[in-house]
Write an enzyme that holds these catalytic residues in place. Structure first.
Site, PDB file in Angstrom:
ATOM      1  N   GLY A 140     -56.136 -15.069   0.483  1.00 43.63           N
ATOM      2  CA  GLY A 140     -57.462 -14.611   0.935  1.00 43.63           C
ATOM      3  C   GLY A 140     -57.363 -13.477   1.941  1.00 43.63           C
ATOM      4  CD  GLU A 144     -51.459  15.922  -7.996  1.00 47.99           C
ATOM      5  OE1 GLU A 144     -50.541  16.454  -8.621  1.00 47.99           O
ATOM      6  OE2 GLU A 144     -51.563  15.946  -6.768  1.00 47.99           O
ATOM      7  N   GLY A 145     -54.277  14.715 -13.315  1.00 49.18           N
ATOM      8  CA  GLY A 145     -54.175  14.385 -14.738  1.00 49.18           C
ATOM      9  C   GLY A 145     -54.136  12.878 -14.895  1.00 49.18           C
ATOM     10  CG  LEU A 191     -58.091  22.610 -13.243  1.00 46.86           C
ATOM     11  CD1 LEU A 191     -58.150  24.018 -13.815  1.00 46.86           C
ATOM     12  CD2 LEU A 191     -56.721  21.993 -13.558  1.00 46.86           C
TER      13      LEU A 191
HETATM   14  C1  LIG Z   1     -60.503  11.452  -5.167  1.00 46.29           C
HETATM   15  C2  LIG Z   1     -60.325  12.562  -6.137  1.00 46.29           C
HETATM   16  C3  LIG Z   1     -59.657  13.713  -5.751  1.00 46.29           C
HETATM   17  C4  LIG Z   1     -59.505  14.771  -6.649  1.00 46.29           C
HETATM   18  N1  LIG Z   1     -58.929  15.941  -6.218  1.00 46.29           N
HETATM   19  C5  LIG Z   1     -58.951  17.032  -7.032  1.00 46.29           C
HETATM   20  C6  LIG Z   1     -58.550  18.319  -6.548  1.00 46.29           C
HETATM   21  O1  LIG Z   1     -58.125  18.464  -5.401  1.00 46.29           O
HETATM   22  N2  LIG Z   1     -58.661  19.382  -7.380  1.00 46.29           N
HETATM   23  C7  LIG Z   1     -59.128  19.268  -8.662  1.00 46.29           C
HETATM   24  O2  LIG Z   1     -59.196  20.279  -9.369  1.00 46.29           O
HETATM   25  N3  LIG Z   1     -59.496  18.053  -9.157  1.00 46.29           N
HETATM   26  C8  LIG Z   1     -59.433  16.943  -8.375  1.00 46.29           C
HETATM   27  N4  LIG Z   1     -59.853  15.720  -8.853  1.00 46.29           N
HETATM   28  C9  LIG Z   1     -60.287  15.609 -10.237  1.00 46.29           C
HETATM   29  C10 LIG Z   1     -59.332  14.810 -11.103  1.00 46.29           C
HETATM   30  O3  LIG Z   1     -58.143  15.513 -11.334  1.00 46.29           O
HETATM   31  C11 LIG Z   1     -60.089  14.446 -12.395  1.00 46.29           C
HETATM   32  O4  LIG Z   1     -61.062  13.467 -12.041  1.00 46.29           O
HETATM   33  C12 LIG Z   1     -59.174  13.923 -13.489  1.00 46.29           C
HETATM   34  O5  LIG Z   1     -58.347  14.943 -13.970  1.00 46.29           O
HETATM   35  C13 LIG Z   1     -59.967  13.330 -14.672  1.00 46.29           C
HETATM   36  O6  LIG Z   1     -61.011  14.149 -15.076  1.00 46.29           O
HETATM   37  P1  LIG Z   1     -62.471  13.497 -15.267  1.00 46.29           P
HETATM   38  O7  LIG Z   1     -62.809  12.760 -14.029  1.00 46.29           O
HETATM   39  O8  LIG Z   1     -63.395  14.570 -15.709  1.00 46.29           O
HETATM   40  O9  LIG Z   1     -62.298  12.437 -16.413  1.00 46.29           O
HETATM   41  P2  LIG Z   1     -62.415  12.714 -18.006  1.00 46.29           P
HETATM   42  O10 LIG Z   1     -61.553  13.853 -18.383  1.00 46.29           O
HETATM   43  O11 LIG Z   1     -63.842  12.770 -18.402  1.00 46.29           O
HETATM   44  O12 LIG Z   1     -61.757  11.393 -18.581  1.00 46.29           O
HETATM   45  C14 LIG Z   1     -62.468  10.180 -18.793  1.00 46.29           C
HETATM   46  C15 LIG Z   1     -61.526   9.232 -19.531  1.00 46.29           C
HETATM   47  O13 LIG Z   1     -61.203   9.763 -20.820  1.00 46.29           O
HETATM   48  C16 LIG Z   1     -59.804   9.852 -20.989  1.00 46.29           C
HETATM   49  N5  LIG Z   1     -59.467  11.004 -21.825  1.00 46.29           N
HETATM   50  C17 LIG Z   1     -59.961  12.253 -21.757  1.00 46.29           C
HETATM   51  N6  LIG Z   1     -59.396  13.028 -22.685  1.00 46.29           N
HETATM   52  C18 LIG Z   1     -58.521  12.257 -23.366  1.00 46.29           C
HETATM   53  C19 LIG Z   1     -57.605  12.481 -24.446  1.00 46.29           C
HETATM   54  N7  LIG Z   1     -57.472  13.673 -25.022  1.00 46.29           N
HETATM   55  N8  LIG Z   1     -56.872  11.440 -24.881  1.00 46.29           N
HETATM   56  C20 LIG Z   1     -56.985  10.229 -24.304  1.00 46.29           C
HETATM   57  N9  LIG Z   1     -57.816   9.957 -23.282  1.00 46.29           N
HETATM   58  C21 LIG Z   1     -58.558  10.958 -22.812  1.00 46.29           C
HETATM   59  C22 LIG Z   1     -59.274  10.022 -19.573  1.00 46.29           C
HETATM   60  O14 LIG Z   1     -57.901   9.680 -19.466  1.00 46.29           O
HETATM   61  C23 LIG Z   1     -60.188   9.061 -18.802  1.00 46.29           C
HETATM   62  O15 LIG Z   1     -59.713   7.748 -18.952  1.00 46.29           O
HETATM   63  C24 LIG Z   1     -59.999  14.654  -7.976  1.00 46.29           C
HETATM   64  C25 LIG Z   1     -60.654  13.481  -8.363  1.00 46.29           C
HETATM   65  C26 LIG Z   1     -60.844  12.455  -7.465  1.00 46.29           C
HETATM   66  C27 LIG Z   1     -61.608  11.237  -7.906  1.00 46.29           C
END
Ligand SMILES: Cc1cc2nc3c(=O)[nH]c(=O)nc-3n(C[C@H](O)[C@H](O)[C@H](O)COP(=O)(O)OP(=O)(O)OC[C@H]3O[C@@H](n4cnc5c(N)ncnc54)[C@H](O)[C@@H]3O)c2cc1C
Length: 397
Positions: free
Chosen positions: A355, A378-379, A127
């Site tokens: 430690g 996962e959000g 996604l």
């Molecule tokens: C190891 C790993 C595995 C993953 N696996 C998958 C996968 O298999 N498939 C897939 O599709 N994705 C995957 N992801 C992606 C993951 O789901 C996203 O990283 C996550 O949803 C957050 O998106 P972002 O990193 O763009 O952060 P952003 O959306 O940029 O968020 C940055 C910060 O802003 C906050 N924020 C954003 N919007 C709001 C709001 N409206 N209100 C309050 N706070 C907000 C967030 O909570 C966060 O603290 C993976 C990520 C990692 C690191």
């Protein structure tokens, strides 16, 4: 509603078999896997052969038919042993097989779900994009109509199992302007389709056994049979998968917390300072008590949510609006609390180890690095709170 929190004899037997398998096959490889940062292909193959990649899938589609409760038992046991293996299984099962089971046509289930549940094929779910993380409806990978089928172009990021998966459930925009309400479609993209390639794989703080891959789509042509559910309804597909994923993440966290607590108990009873085992000191006892409280509460929450999902069944057409909303809220509650409790529990476990807890290669040090991601993927937990608050403001308590 009847409250019965006991497991059946079959569920207990399944847990026992999983536990014995993981102790024998997986536990011995996790330190080297973590250090080498390699996908544990050999143990994944063994788990596929045991049927552990199709636990909640009905037997008619090659699975074990053990439902979400059985699946959470598997994830809880996996969580005790290794978070990477549990993430590999969860990306495949919660996020890969759920969309197929809930929205696939009979032909799609035969072609993609059955081999996945039998462990012959590995799935991933894609996604996230550079500009679309929490704002997951803002995907910009384009799905353009091309004759009967579709042409997909764009770049996805952070895909768990992305490097190894045979098929990816991938969300693309059929209409960027419409966003999540009609503008996003779920596609089944097979590795090897011309124009599809795996880009960079991220180096990470934890989950060293998993790939976190970039996927590049350059005019990838797929036929209409690769569209999962209706055009424009991809967001529903993704949210249904994430409801399952968030509860299973809770189960894996529950396992991780139990392992951390057990390690802390053993350590505290053996480590002597000032002439007494440190378990005699109230400061340590209170940490252990906090762990036990969180484990107790989370166990009830996870299996309550899993049993509810089993009661509703996998067909979204049979869920009322109220049932769907309650399921989504419950999954968000489980995910949010589980991941935060896991981080707190493992942090306290590390503190109890002193430690030694900070030394590379100890189980608690690995668990500390592995656990943190559960507050993000996962959000994020901020988004879980948005989901819960919106539902609360709409429906009340
Ligand atoms: C190891 C790993 C595995 C993953 N696996 C998958 C996968 O298999 N498939 C897939 O599709 N994705 C995957 N992801 C992606 C993951 O789901 C996203 O990283 C996550 O949803 C957050 O998106 P972002 O990193 O763009 O952060 P952003 O959306 O940029 O968020 C940055 C910060 O802003 C906050 N924020 C954003 N919007 C709001 C709001 N409206 N209100 C309050 N706070 C907000 C967030 O909570 C966060 O603290 C993976 C990520 C990692 C690191």
């Amino acid at each position: 509603m009847a409250f019965d929190f006991s497991f059946s004899a079959d569920q207990d037997a399944f847990r026992g078999a999983v536990r014995a398998f993981l102790e024998r096959e997986v536990a011995p490889v996790v330190v080297a896997m973590d250090e080498d940062e390699t996908f544990p292909a050999a143990t994944v193959r063994k788990m596929q052969a045991e049927g552990y990649f199709g636990v909640p899938v009905p037997e008619e589609f090659g699975g074990s038919g053990l439902g979400k409760v059985g699946y959470c038992i598997l994830l809880e046991e996996l969580g005790k042993v290794d978070a990477s293996h549990s993430a590999i299984v969860a990306a495949h099962t919660s996020l890969g097989t759920t969309p197929l089971l809930s929205y696939g046509t009979e032909a799609q289930k035969r072609r993609w779900l059955t081999p996945a549940a039998k462990g012959e094929k590995l799935l991933a779910f894609s996604l996230t994009e550079a500009g679309s993380g929490s704002d997951s409806g803002a995907v910009h990978t384009l799905a353009e109509k091309d004759g009967d089928g579709w042409s997909l172009t764009g770049t996805k990021i952070y895909v768990t199992n992305g490097k190894e998966a045979d098929t990816i459930v991938l969300l693309a925009a059929n209409d960027v302007k419409k966003g999540p309400s009609g503008g996003v479609t779920a596609f089944l993209v097979d590795r090897g389709t011309p124009g599809f390639s795996v880009g960079r794989c991220e180096k990470k703080m934890g989950l060293h056994g998993t790939s976190t891959a970039e996927l590049i789509l350059d005019h990838v042509n797929v036929g209409p049979e690769h569209v999962l559910h209706e055009v424009g309804k991809g967001f529903h597909v993704a949210m249904t998968a994430l409801d399952v994923g968030r509860v299973s993440l809770g189960a894996a966290s529950l396992g991780g917390m139990q392992a951390a607590c057990a390690q802390s108990l053993a350590f505290a009873q053996n480590r002597t300072q000032f002439g007494l085992p440190i378990s005699e000191y109230e400061a340590i006892q209170f940490k252990l008590a906090d762990m036990a409280m969180r484990i107790h509460a989370l166990r009830l929450m996870v299996y309550h949510a899993a049993a509810n999902q089993d009661r509703l069944g996998p067909d979204p057409a049979r869920w009322s609006r109220l049932e769907r909303a309650a399921k989504t809220r419950e999954a968000a509650v489980v995910k949010c609390l589980a991941s935060e409790w896991a981080s707190e529990t493992i942090d306290e476990a590390l503190q109890i180890h002193g430690g030694l807890g900070y030394i590379r290669g100890t189980p608690v040090e690995r668990a500390y690095r592995d656990a943190r991601i559960s507050e993000i993927f996962e959000g994020t937990n901020e988004i879980q709170r948005v989901v819960i608050a919106r539902d609360l403001l709409g429906r009340g308590l």
